[in-house]
Design a protein around this motif. Structure first.
Motif, PDB file in Angstrom:
ATOM      1  N   ILE A  68      25.926 -47.682 -42.908  1.00 22.87           N
ATOM      2  CA  ILE A  68      27.251 -47.760 -43.070  1.00 22.87           C
ATOM      3  C   ILE A  68      28.022 -48.104 -41.681  1.00 22.87           C
ATOM      4  O   ILE A  68      27.220 -47.437 -41.186  1.00 22.87           O
ATOM      5  N   VAL A  69      28.773 -48.303 -41.706  1.00 20.67           N
ATOM      6  CA  VAL A  69      29.993 -48.622 -41.123  1.00 20.67           C
ATOM      7  C   VAL A  69      31.274 -48.203 -41.312  1.00 20.67           C
ATOM      8  O   VAL A  69      31.955 -48.179 -41.790  1.00 20.67           O
ATOM      9  N   ASN A  70      31.706 -46.833 -40.578  1.00 17.80           N
ATOM     10  CA  ASN A  70      32.938 -46.240 -41.110  1.00 17.80           C
ATOM     11  C   ASN A  70      34.161 -46.806 -39.762  1.00 17.80           C
ATOM     12  O   ASN A  70      33.659 -47.253 -39.610  1.00 17.80           O
ATOM     13  N   TRP A  71      35.449 -46.604 -40.754  1.00 14.34           N
ATOM     14  CA  TRP A  71      36.954 -47.227 -39.116  1.00 14.34           C
ATOM     15  C   TRP A  71      37.248 -46.043 -39.489  1.00 14.34           C
ATOM     16  O   TRP A  71      37.867 -45.162 -40.556  1.00 14.34           O
ATOM     17  N   THR A  72      38.018 -46.121 -38.849  1.00 16.30           N
ATOM     18  CA  THR A  72      39.353 -45.470 -38.813  1.00 16.30           C
ATOM     19  C   THR A  72      40.623 -45.911 -37.519  1.00 16.30           C
ATOM     20  O   THR A  72      40.140 -47.080 -36.636  1.00 16.30           O
ATOM     21  N   THR A  73      41.646 -45.106 -38.096  1.00 16.74           N
ATOM     22  CA  THR A  73      43.254 -45.510 -36.582  1.00 16.74           C
ATOM     23  C   THR A  73      43.421 -44.657 -36.028  1.00 16.74           C
ATOM     24  O   THR A  73      43.291 -43.513 -36.245  1.00 16.74           O
ATOM     25  N   ARG A  74      43.476 -45.040 -35.221  1.00 16.05           N
ATOM     26  CA  ARG A  74      44.280 -44.072 -34.212  1.00 16.05           C
ATOM     27  C   ARG A  74      45.851 -44.749 -33.186  1.00 16.05           C
ATOM     28  O   ARG A  74      45.190 -46.267 -33.200  1.00 16.05           O
ATOM     29  N   VAL A  75      46.444 -44.248 -32.493  1.00 14.20           N
ATOM     30  CA  VAL A  75      47.861 -44.842 -32.034  1.00 14.20           C
ATOM     31  C   VAL A  75      47.338 -44.578 -30.102  1.00 14.20           C
ATOM     32  O   VAL A  75      47.088 -43.736 -30.102  1.00 14.20           O
ATOM     33  N   VAL A  76      46.995 -45.839 -29.593  1.00 17.33           N
ATOM     34  CA  VAL A  76      47.425 -46.061 -28.542  1.00 17.33           C
ATOM     35  C   VAL A  76      48.241 -46.750 -27.818  1.00 17.33           C
ATOM     36  O   VAL A  76      48.537 -47.990 -27.618  1.00 17.33           O
ATOM     37  N   TYR A 133      39.530 -48.374 -34.713  1.00 14.84           N
ATOM     38  CA  TYR A 133      38.070 -48.265 -35.015  1.00 14.84           C
ATOM     39  C   TYR A 133      36.443 -48.021 -35.273  1.00 14.84           C
ATOM     40  O   TYR A 133      37.470 -47.465 -36.464  1.00 14.84           O
ATOM     41  N   GLU A 134      35.961 -48.965 -35.810  1.00 13.04           N
ATOM     42  CA  GLU A 134      34.740 -48.698 -36.531  1.00 13.04           C
ATOM     43  C   GLU A 134      33.266 -47.939 -35.513  1.00 13.04           C
ATOM     44  O   GLU A 134      33.196 -48.900 -34.508  1.00 13.04           O
ATOM     45  N   TYR A 135      32.675 -47.344 -36.637  1.00 17.95           N
ATOM     46  CA  TYR A 135      31.628 -46.194 -35.658  1.00 17.95           C
ATOM     47  C   TYR A 135      30.897 -46.410 -36.570  1.00 17.95           C
ATOM     48  O   TYR A 135      30.812 -46.189 -38.235  1.00 17.95           O
ATOM     49  N   PRO A 136      29.316 -46.324 -36.190  1.00 12.56           N
ATOM     50  CA  PRO A 136      28.393 -46.667 -37.180  1.00 12.56           C
ATOM     51  C   PRO A 136      27.395 -44.944 -37.429  1.00 12.56           C
ATOM     52  O   PRO A 136      27.874 -44.150 -37.229  1.00 12.56           O
ATOM     53  N   VAL A 172      22.815 -35.922 -45.309  1.00  9.49           N
ATOM     54  CA  VAL A 172      22.246 -35.561 -44.417  1.00  9.49           C
ATOM     55  C   VAL A 172      22.989 -36.620 -43.873  1.00  9.49           C
ATOM     56  O   VAL A 172      22.670 -38.224 -44.130  1.00  9.49           O
ATOM     57  N   SER A 173      24.055 -36.486 -42.509  1.00  4.54           N
ATOM     58  CA  SER A 173      24.898 -38.031 -41.779  1.00  4.54           C
ATOM     59  C   SER A 173      24.465 -37.093 -40.615  1.00  4.54           C
ATOM     60  O   SER A 173      24.369 -36.276 -40.021  1.00  4.54           O
ATOM     61  N   VAL A 174      23.569 -38.507 -39.942  1.00  6.69           N
ATOM     62  CA  VAL A 174      23.977 -38.300 -38.413  1.00  6.69           C
ATOM     63  C   VAL A 174      24.814 -39.535 -37.818  1.00  6.69           C
ATOM     64  O   VAL A 174      25.091 -41.110 -38.342  1.00  6.69           O
ATOM     65  N   ALA A 175      25.673 -39.048 -37.240  1.00  4.22           N
ATOM     66  CA  ALA A 175      26.835 -39.942 -37.107  1.00  4.22           C
ATOM     67  C   ALA A 175      27.015 -39.675 -35.614  1.00  4.22           C
ATOM     68  O   ALA A 175      27.850 -40.055 -35.299  1.00  4.22           O
ATOM     69  N   ARG A 176      26.656 -39.254 -34.441  1.00  4.19           N
ATOM     70  CA  ARG A 176      26.329 -38.833 -33.358  1.00  4.19           C
ATOM     71  C   ARG A 176      26.203 -40.117 -32.726  1.00  4.19           C
ATOM     72  O   ARG A 176      25.423 -40.422 -33.302  1.00  4.19           O
ATOM     73  N   LYS A 177      27.031 -40.260 -31.838  1.00  2.00           N
ATOM     74  CA  LYS A 177      26.682 -41.595 -30.754  1.00  2.00           C
ATOM     75  C   LYS A 177      25.102 -42.009 -30.525  1.00  2.00           C
ATOM     76  O   LYS A 177      24.460 -42.920 -31.138  1.00  2.00           O
ATOM     77  N   ALA A 178      24.796 -41.145 -29.567  1.00  2.00           N
ATOM     78  CA  ALA A 178      23.630 -41.044 -29.404  1.00  2.00           C
ATOM     79  C   ALA A 178      22.435 -40.990 -30.441  1.00  2.00           C
ATOM     80  O   ALA A 178      21.306 -42.106 -30.015  1.00  2.00           O
ATOM     81  N   SER A 179      22.285 -40.099 -31.463  1.00  2.00           N
ATOM     82  CA  SER A 179      21.932 -40.320 -32.239  1.00  2.00           C
ATOM     83  C   SER A 179      21.865 -41.203 -33.106  1.00  2.00           C
ATOM     84  O   SER A 179      20.875 -41.971 -33.536  1.00  2.00           O
TER      85      SER A 179
END
Length: 259
Positions: free
Chosen positions: A184-192, A199-202, A240-247
């Motif tokens: 799946i693709v999760n998303w979050t927001t940040r103030v920059v 920001y989205e991340y799989p 079981v979650s795999v979320a780190r970018k390299a993994s």
């Protein structure tokens, strides 16, 4: 009065004596498969021939089989698979998402590569497709079969199964993810710099109620260098979650999303 002309029956019997399977004879002549099966049994009885059930079970015959396909099929079975083993009904069943035609085809291919002789069929159900392979010898290939639900009994691989998983870990993981997992693709927001950005991340998930099956998943992920965490569903650590970018990148190379 016989419902089919005698010439059709004669042609069917001739084809079957040449080794043509029942379902092909039925399709070619437009006759129900049950009728063709009855004609075959009547022909055998008339000739005094004893019916011998042919099988190609690797465990019973000692023949070599496709270990890559088996590792994948083992993952599918531990996730969304089960075996019906009764006196007159024996089959392996894997339930697939109806919207994933690639997954359905992959399940069929894996069954045929492990045991080519048993017939394989699809059964359309609400929202899913059941892929089935008919032979009582699937219990030989999956000794984890037993009464009750898998998460209510102990699930341990036999040494020969573990050796296959160790040799083909990614195929095993792929089977688990294709059955009880997802990308799946999760998303979050940040103030920059004063501006809120999205920001989205799989990430990958594997969800199963069996502690033993989740452990087989995480142990294999460890062996291929994938970092994982466990997320609780309420008070139960089913995910079981795999979320780190390299993994995630490593999983993308070997697994990818279902299709």
């Amino acid at each position: 009065m016989e419902p089919h002309h005698s010439s059709i029956r004669a042609e069917a019997v001739a084809l079957m004596r040449q080794g043509v399977p029942n379902h092909l004879v039925a399709d070619r002549l437009g006759v129900p498969r049950g009728t063709v099966g009855w004609w075959r049994s009547e022909d055998r009885r008339a000739r005094g021939e004893t019916c011998v059930q042919h099988m190609d079970c690797p465990r019973c015959t000692g023949r070599a089989f496709d270990h890559v396909a088996y590792a994948y099929l083992l993952g599918l079975y531990l996730g969304d698979g089960h075996i019906i083993s009764k006196r007159k009904q024996h089959h392996l069943s894997v339930t697939c998402d109806a919207l994933r035609p690639g997954l359905i085809t992959a399940a069929e291919d894996a069954m045929r590569k492990v045991m080519p002789l048993p017939s394989v069929s699809r059964r359309n159900r609400t929202g899913c497709v059941e892929v089935k392979s008919y032979t009582q010898h699937w219990t030989c290939m999956f000794p984890q079969h037993g009464p009750g639900k898998k998460h209510e009994r102990r699930i341990v691989l036999e040494p020969w199964q573990q050796a296959i998983v160790d040799a083909h870990p990614w195929e095993f993981i792929r089977g688990l993810i294709h059955s009880d997992g997802c990308r799946i693709v999760n998303w979050t927001t940040r103030v920059v710099a004063g501006e809120r950005k999205r920001y989205e991340y799989p990430r990958y998930f594997f969800s199963n109620k069996s502690d033993d099956i989740r452990a087989l998943c995480t142990d294999t992920l460890d062996k291929v260098g994938v970092e994982w965490t466990v997320l609780a569903r309420g008070s139960d650590p089913f995910n079981v979650s795999v979320a780190r970018k390299a993994s995630v990148a490593l999983m993308d190379v070997h697994i990818g999303p279902k299709y």
